[in-house]
Design a protein around this motif. Structure first.
Motif, PDB file in Angstrom:
ATOM      1  N   VAL A 244       3.686   5.205  -4.606  1.00 32.90           N
ATOM      2  CA  VAL A 244       3.130   3.906  -4.214  1.00 32.90           C
ATOM      3  C   VAL A 244       2.569   3.155  -5.422  1.00 32.90           C
ATOM      4  O   VAL A 244       2.693   1.926  -5.520  1.00 32.90           O
ATOM      5  CB  VAL A 244       2.034   4.093  -3.141  1.00 32.90           C
ATOM      6  N   ARG A 245       1.951   3.873  -6.352  1.00 33.50           N
ATOM      7  CA  ARG A 245       1.285   3.250  -7.492  1.00 33.50           C
ATOM      8  C   ARG A 245       2.287   2.435  -8.323  1.00 33.50           C
ATOM      9  O   ARG A 245       3.368   2.899  -8.668  1.00 33.50           O
ATOM     10  CB  ARG A 245       0.634   4.328  -8.355  1.00 33.50           C
ATOM     11  N   GLY A 246       1.917   1.179  -8.612  1.00 30.83           N
ATOM     12  CA  GLY A 246       2.753   0.303  -9.432  1.00 30.83           C
ATOM     13  C   GLY A 246       3.897  -0.344  -8.683  1.00 30.83           C
ATOM     14  O   GLY A 246       4.766  -0.975  -9.285  1.00 30.83           O
ATOM     15  N   THR A 247       3.927  -0.191  -7.335  1.00 31.47           N
ATOM     16  CA  THR A 247       5.004  -0.763  -6.524  1.00 31.47           C
ATOM     17  C   THR A 247       4.418  -1.563  -5.368  1.00 31.47           C
ATOM     18  O   THR A 247       3.212  -1.558  -5.139  1.00 31.47           O
ATOM     19  CB  THR A 247       5.908   0.346  -5.935  1.00 31.47           C
ATOM     20  N   ALA A 248       5.299  -2.200  -4.621  1.00 31.45           N
ATOM     21  CA  ALA A 248       4.883  -2.943  -3.430  1.00 31.45           C
ATOM     22  C   ALA A 248       4.981  -2.092  -2.169  1.00 31.45           C
ATOM     23  O   ALA A 248       4.814  -2.601  -1.050  1.00 31.45           O
ATOM     24  CB  ALA A 248       5.745  -4.198  -3.277  1.00 31.45           C
ATOM     25  N   LEU A 249       5.224  -0.805  -2.340  1.00 34.67           N
ATOM     26  CA  LEU A 249       5.341   0.072  -1.172  1.00 34.67           C
ATOM     27  C   LEU A 249       4.010   0.175  -0.421  1.00 34.67           C
ATOM     28  O   LEU A 249       2.933   0.142  -1.022  1.00 34.67           O
ATOM     29  CB  LEU A 249       5.762   1.479  -1.600  1.00 34.67           C
ATOM     30  N   LEU A 250       4.112   0.344   0.879  1.00 36.21           N
ATOM     31  CA  LEU A 250       2.960   0.647   1.728  1.00 36.21           C
ATOM     32  C   LEU A 250       3.072   2.091   2.205  1.00 36.21           C
ATOM     33  O   LEU A 250       4.174   2.620   2.346  1.00 36.21           O
ATOM     34  CB  LEU A 250       2.918  -0.275   2.949  1.00 36.21           C
ATOM     35  N   THR A 251       1.948   2.706   2.459  1.00 37.50           N
ATOM     36  CA  THR A 251       1.956   3.997   3.133  1.00 37.50           C
ATOM     37  C   THR A 251       0.837   4.017   4.157  1.00 37.50           C
ATOM     38  O   THR A 251      -0.257   3.497   3.910  1.00 37.50           O
ATOM     39  CB  THR A 251       1.819   5.172   2.145  1.00 37.50           C
ATOM     40  N   THR A 252       1.106   4.569   5.310  1.00 37.51           N
ATOM     41  CA  THR A 252       0.123   4.637   6.393  1.00 37.51           C
ATOM     42  C   THR A 252      -0.287   6.084   6.553  1.00 37.51           C
ATOM     43  O   THR A 252       0.554   6.966   6.761  1.00 37.51           O
ATOM     44  CB  THR A 252       0.718   4.085   7.696  1.00 37.51           C
ATOM     45  N   ALA A 266      -5.874   1.165  -2.750  1.00 39.46           N
ATOM     46  CA  ALA A 266      -6.651   0.330  -1.839  1.00 39.46           C
ATOM     47  C   ALA A 266      -6.184   0.604  -0.414  1.00 39.46           C
ATOM     48  O   ALA A 266      -5.073   1.111  -0.193  1.00 39.46           O
ATOM     49  CB  ALA A 266      -6.461  -1.139  -2.185  1.00 39.46           C
ATOM     50  N   SER A 267      -7.032   0.253   0.556  1.00 40.23           N
ATOM     51  CA  SER A 267      -6.627   0.456   1.948  1.00 40.23           C
ATOM     52  C   SER A 267      -7.131  -0.680   2.810  1.00 40.23           C
ATOM     53  O   SER A 267      -8.080  -1.390   2.449  1.00 40.23           O
ATOM     54  CB  SER A 267      -7.146   1.791   2.481  1.00 40.23           C
ATOM     55  N   ALA A 268      -6.486  -0.816   3.964  1.00 37.58           N
ATOM     56  CA  ALA A 268      -6.836  -1.872   4.916  1.00 37.58           C
ATOM     57  C   ALA A 268      -6.466  -1.387   6.315  1.00 37.58           C
ATOM     58  O   ALA A 268      -5.699  -0.429   6.464  1.00 37.58           O
ATOM     59  CB  ALA A 268      -6.075  -3.155   4.580  1.00 37.58           C
ATOM     60  N   PRO A 269      -7.009  -2.046   7.351  1.00 38.20           N
ATOM     61  CA  PRO A 269      -6.598  -1.682   8.710  1.00 38.20           C
ATOM     62  C   PRO A 269      -5.100  -1.883   8.902  1.00 38.20           C
ATOM     63  O   PRO A 269      -4.496  -2.791   8.323  1.00 38.20           O
ATOM     64  CB  PRO A 269      -7.403  -2.640   9.584  1.00 38.20           C
ATOM     65  N   VAL A 270      -4.502  -1.049   9.698  1.00 37.97           N
ATOM     66  CA  VAL A 270      -3.080  -1.193  10.015  1.00 37.97           C
ATOM     67  C   VAL A 270      -2.925  -2.391  10.947  1.00 37.97           C
ATOM     68  O   VAL A 270      -3.562  -2.449  11.998  1.00 37.97           O
ATOM     69  CB  VAL A 270      -2.529   0.082  10.687  1.00 37.97           C
ATOM     70  N   PRO A 271      -2.083  -3.358  10.612  1.00 39.63           N
ATOM     71  CA  PRO A 271      -1.986  -4.577  11.416  1.00 39.63           C
ATOM     72  C   PRO A 271      -1.079  -4.452  12.645  1.00 39.63           C
ATOM     73  O   PRO A 271      -0.532  -5.442  13.126  1.00 39.63           O
ATOM     74  CB  PRO A 271      -1.439  -5.604  10.424  1.00 39.63           C
TER      75      PRO A 271
END
Length: 321
Positions: A244-252, A266-271
């Motif tokens: 994930v680091r250095g890319t636009a990939l997401l991981t849940t 970084a993290s955020a709520p799953v939309p």
């Protein structure tokens, strides 16, 4: 029939018929000096006492009690049998209850199956607890993957910690805790997905412990018609940051990983509406009542609150945290 005739007729009686009821009967008659009083103590009829006494006479080859006036007196053999009868009853009680368990004296190797998330979250604290309370234990940790019932049936491990309890009427489980999913990303490469469309349009990295099966999360999303697009599948959560680091990939992933394996992201709520991840302690039914195994399960459960408290970000904790 007279006692001496009973003994003669039953001289080949199998001594394995001796049981705790007969031992209690012998002691009751000895201590009360009366068939009637022994029956009252044991809560049975006088005829039942007489019948059992005949059986005991046949086993021991001795009249045990003989008449003297209107009462009875024990024979020398009956008096000699009293001490071993009391000891046999004590041994039977210990057999039924099991020996007292002392974790400090436990010398063994214990195998617990857990994948990296639950392994790193719970097992270091358990290992510290074992070193203090049961220093003779060697703790061996293996990957559980998607655990099968055979893992426990074969005794390849004594406990499994997993969100996926295997099916089986001989498999026992207990919920340890529940965590919520968050979406993790590299804030230097992209922003958090604010809407479901952003989330589903992105490429994702995920964990797969076996071929063609992702997280239970995705099975539940698919049931609602929500499908993520995967660019990378890895065998454990600890491998995700490298992709994930250095890319636009997401991981849940479970939120608790924000303090461990995914701490650099970084993290955020799953939309999207997202199920919780439960975590279970799982074992085979043959260990259900085992004193040592019960102590081990209790020790593991005891470390859960402090482990969760330690790893949850931005939450206040009560108790010993």
């Amino acid at each position: 029939m007279k006692p001496e005739n009973i003994i003669e007729c039953m001289s080949n009686f199998d001594g394995s018929a001796l049981d705790g009821h007969l031992l209690k009967l012998l002691l009751a008659v000895l201590e009360t000096g009366s068939i009637t009083a022994a029956a009252e103590r044991l809560g049975v009829t006088q005829s039942a006492v007489s019948h059992l006494l005949d059986k005991l006479r046949a086993i021991t080859g001795d009249p045990l009690f003989v008449k003297r006036g209107r009462g009875i007196v024990p024979t020398a053999r009956a008096e000699a049998l009293a001490p071993p009868a009391r000891e046999l009853l004590r041994q039977m009680q210990r057999f039924a209850q099991g020996a007292a368990f002392d974790p400090a004296a436990w010398q063994t190797e214990l195998t617990i199956a857990a994948n990296d998330f639950q392994r790193d979250l719970l097992l270091p604290a358990l290992a510290a607890r074992l070193r203090n309370a049961a220093p003779g234990i060697t703790l061996r940790i293996v990957a559980s993957g998607a655990p099968s019932a055979e893992l426990l049936r074969s005794d390849a491990c004594q406990l499994v910690i997993s969100p996926r309890p295997p099916d089986g009427t001989d498999i026992v489980q207990k919920r340890l805790f529940e965590d919520q999913y968050r979406v993790f990303y590299d804030a230097s490469a992209r922003s958090a997905p604010a809407y479901e469309a952003d989330y589903l349009a992105a490429d994702h990295a995920t964990v797969a412990y076996e071929a063609h099966r992702g997280l239970d999360l995705d099975q539940q999303l698919l049931a609602r018609g929500v499908r993520r697009r995967f660019a990378v599948r890895v065998p454990g959560f600890a491998a995700l940051p490298a992709f994930v680091r250095g890319t636009a990939l997401l991981t849940t992933a479970p939120s608790l990983l924000a303090r461990t394996a995914l701490s650099g992201l970084a993290s955020a709520p799953v939309p999207v509406v997202c199920p919780a991840m439960p975590m279970y302690l799982i074992w085979h039914a043959r260990y259900q009542q085992d004193a040592a195994h019960r102590w081990l399960r209790s020790a593991l459960e005891a470390v859960v609150p402090s482990a969760l408290c330690k790893h949850r970000a931005g939450e206040s904790c009560a108790g010993d945290c």
